[in-house]
Design a protein around this motif. Sequence first.
Motif, PDB file in Angstrom:
ATOM      1  N   GLU A 226      80.445 -83.984  57.104  1.00  0.00           N
ATOM      2  CA  GLU A 226      80.081 -85.051  56.528  1.00  0.00           C
ATOM      3  C   GLU A 226      80.481 -86.400  57.191  1.00  0.00           C
ATOM      4  OE1 GLU A 226      80.514 -83.354  52.161  1.00  0.00           O
ATOM      5  OE2 GLU A 226      81.755 -85.075  52.664  1.00  0.00           O
ATOM      6  N   ILE A 227      81.852 -86.430  57.512  1.00  0.00           N
ATOM      7  CA  ILE A 227      82.306 -87.496  58.093  1.00  0.00           C
ATOM      8  C   ILE A 227      81.820 -88.073  59.486  1.00  0.00           C
ATOM      9  CG2 ILE A 227      84.513 -88.531  59.310  1.00  0.00           C
ATOM     10  CD1 ILE A 227      85.893 -87.013  56.911  1.00  0.00           C
ATOM     11  N   ILE A 228      81.568 -86.954  60.159  1.00  0.00           N
ATOM     12  CA  ILE A 228      80.793 -87.271  61.564  1.00  0.00           C
ATOM     13  C   ILE A 228      79.604 -87.805  61.358  1.00  0.00           C
ATOM     14  CG2 ILE A 228      79.857 -85.921  63.523  1.00  0.00           C
ATOM     15  CD1 ILE A 228      82.097 -83.954  63.757  1.00  0.00           C
ATOM     16  N   MET A 229      78.734 -87.098  60.398  1.00  0.00           N
ATOM     17  CA  MET A 229      77.311 -87.700  60.281  1.00  0.00           C
ATOM     18  C   MET A 229      77.130 -88.935  59.876  1.00  0.00           C
ATOM     19  SD  MET A 229      75.150 -84.236  59.327  1.00  0.00           S
ATOM     20  CE  MET A 229      76.411 -83.798  57.663  1.00  0.00           C
ATOM     21  N   GLU A 230      78.286 -89.193  58.800  1.00  0.00           N
ATOM     22  CA  GLU A 230      78.317 -90.716  58.135  1.00  0.00           C
ATOM     23  C   GLU A 230      78.607 -91.652  59.349  1.00  0.00           C
ATOM     24  OE1 GLU A 230      78.064 -93.748  55.679  1.00  0.00           O
ATOM     25  OE2 GLU A 230      77.380 -91.855  55.333  1.00  0.00           O
ATOM     26  N   GLY A 231      79.613 -91.341  60.032  1.00  0.00           N
ATOM     27  CA  GLY A 231      79.988 -92.288  60.997  1.00  0.00           C
ATOM     28  C   GLY A 231      78.517 -92.497  62.054  1.00  0.00           C
ATOM     29  N   ALA A 232      77.987 -91.553  62.503  1.00  0.00           N
ATOM     30  CA  ALA A 232      77.080 -91.787  63.170  1.00  0.00           C
ATOM     31  C   ALA A 232      75.919 -92.562  62.589  1.00  0.00           C
ATOM     32  CB  ALA A 232      76.406 -90.639  63.780  1.00  0.00           C
ATOM     33  N   ARG A 233      75.733 -92.469  61.192  1.00  0.00           N
ATOM     34  CA  ARG A 233      74.548 -93.209  60.661  1.00  0.00           C
ATOM     35  C   ARG A 233      75.181 -94.839  60.431  1.00  0.00           C
ATOM     36  NH1 ARG A 233      74.565 -88.998  57.049  1.00  0.00           N
ATOM     37  NH2 ARG A 233      72.832 -87.338  57.626  1.00  0.00           N
ATOM     38  N   SER A 234      76.462 -95.116  59.860  1.00  0.00           N
ATOM     39  CA  SER A 234      76.752 -96.103  59.741  1.00  0.00           C
ATOM     40  C   SER A 234      77.373 -97.215  60.882  1.00  0.00           C
ATOM     41  CB  SER A 234      78.069 -96.267  58.986  1.00  0.00           C
ATOM     42  OG  SER A 234      79.195 -95.560  59.447  1.00  0.00           O
ATOM     43  N   GLY A 235      77.294 -96.444  62.221  1.00  0.00           N
ATOM     44  CA  GLY A 235      77.888 -96.982  63.428  1.00  0.00           C
ATOM     45  C   GLY A 235      79.334 -97.238  63.504  1.00  0.00           C
ATOM     46  N   MET A 236      80.188 -96.596  62.611  1.00  0.00           N
ATOM     47  CA  MET A 236      81.511 -96.529  62.902  1.00  0.00           C
ATOM     48  C   MET A 236      81.859 -95.338  63.828  1.00  0.00           C
ATOM     49  SD  MET A 236      82.597 -99.088  60.869  1.00  0.00           S
ATOM     50  CE  MET A 236      81.122 -99.796  61.484  1.00  0.00           C
ATOM     51  N   ALA A 237      83.032 -95.584  64.634  1.00  0.00           N
ATOM     52  CA  ALA A 237      83.497 -94.728  65.325  1.00  0.00           C
ATOM     53  C   ALA A 237      84.224 -93.577  64.705  1.00  0.00           C
ATOM     54  CB  ALA A 237      84.623 -95.129  66.549  1.00  0.00           C
ATOM     55  N   VAL A 238      84.032 -92.387  65.290  1.00  0.00           N
ATOM     56  CA  VAL A 238      84.698 -91.136  64.521  1.00  0.00           C
ATOM     57  C   VAL A 238      85.548 -90.451  65.646  1.00  0.00           C
ATOM     58  CG1 VAL A 238      84.728 -89.049  63.443  1.00  0.00           C
ATOM     59  CG2 VAL A 238      83.000 -90.841  62.614  1.00  0.00           C
ATOM     60  N   ASN A 239      86.855 -90.256  65.336  1.00  0.00           N
ATOM     61  CA  ASN A 239      87.666 -89.380  66.455  1.00  0.00           C
ATOM     62  C   ASN A 239      87.647 -88.068  65.712  1.00  0.00           C
ATOM     63  OD1 ASN A 239      89.892 -88.559  67.890  1.00  0.00           O
ATOM     64  ND2 ASN A 239      91.454 -89.682  67.109  1.00  0.00           N
ATOM     65  N   ILE A 240      87.069 -87.350  66.433  1.00  0.00           N
ATOM     66  CA  ILE A 240      86.999 -85.680  66.481  1.00  0.00           C
ATOM     67  C   ILE A 240      88.183 -85.018  66.805  1.00  0.00           C
ATOM     68  CG2 ILE A 240      85.817 -83.737  66.566  1.00  0.00           C
ATOM     69  CD1 ILE A 240      83.453 -85.591  66.761  1.00  0.00           C
ATOM     70  N   LEU A 241      89.119 -84.820  66.102  1.00  0.00           N
ATOM     71  CA  LEU A 241      90.601 -84.300  66.715  1.00  0.00           C
ATOM     72  C   LEU A 241      91.185 -82.993  66.111  1.00  0.00           C
ATOM     73  CD1 LEU A 241      93.528 -86.837  66.097  1.00  0.00           C
ATOM     74  CD2 LEU A 241      94.008 -84.574  65.166  1.00  0.00           C
TER      75      LEU A 241
END
Length: 319
Positions: A226-241
Amino acid sequence: MRRNLHAGKRQSGGLSLNIFTREELDEIHFATLEVLEHTGLLIDDDEALELFHGAGARVDKEKRIVKMPPYIVEDAIRSAPSKLFLAGRNPENDFIMEGNRVGFTNFGEGVFIIDPYTGEHRETTKQDVADSAKICDYLSEIDVYERAVGASDVPMETVQLHNAEAWFPNTSKHGFMGPGNAYLMQRITAMAAAIAGGMDNLRERPIISFITCPVSPLQLVPETCEIIMEGARSGMAVNILSMAMAGGSSPVTLAGTLVDHNAEVLGGIVLSQLTQRGAKVIYGSSTTAMDLRKAAATVGSPECAVINAAVAQMATYYL
């Protein structure tokens, strides 16, 4: 804006720690592609499964296992940005992530604290979140802020909203935090947009990035997807850690753990790029070795330092 030195750059002197040769990095990459194609990842989200299926991956919807051919992985690596702009609330604290340029952040997140006034060892509170943000804001050595502690004195269902409310007004630096799930991520993004003067301004000067963790070995759980997909849609960077523990949730060998780590992070990067090509993602790590006597993560150990150096080398391999 901060543009720190590159790792290993020689001036009057310098230090770099290269764990692997280029050929060894190639071997780890090829082993990772083999794992992703033949073992696969558990992807526990229906929308994510559809995205992988549409891209040509082999999807077992009953077992929720996704096996992706190398071309999907390598296309995602190519489309992910090689440079990120991390805006501070104060433009003097803007930070550029690129290449092997070195930056520093504080560690997160602590759940206990020694009270600076009473000496009591206690659980952390919302006020501690605010106070620790102020300390990190003051320290010039810290380039970007990661939520250092978490509030334990608020409802757990909304704890991430309280955490964000506490640290947002107390740092002028770019901030990282784990939002918990996509719904809370949307609410925190709305808070950041209000500070920035609107969503368009936030996308232009993003003052926050998000963190999410795969579950080792080889799982992207619902909240992570959810967080990865939401970040991609909103334009916010996501650190996949990834937080693999050698000898516990991943192989005891450095190379084996790095393959597991790499597969989890690359799987998340693929999901981000399938959601929105060019989405902002960070190759992250909190991977370490497990203390086999106490079954605890050995954060701060020599093994952790070696793994960190290896992961950093692997991340720059893809630039």
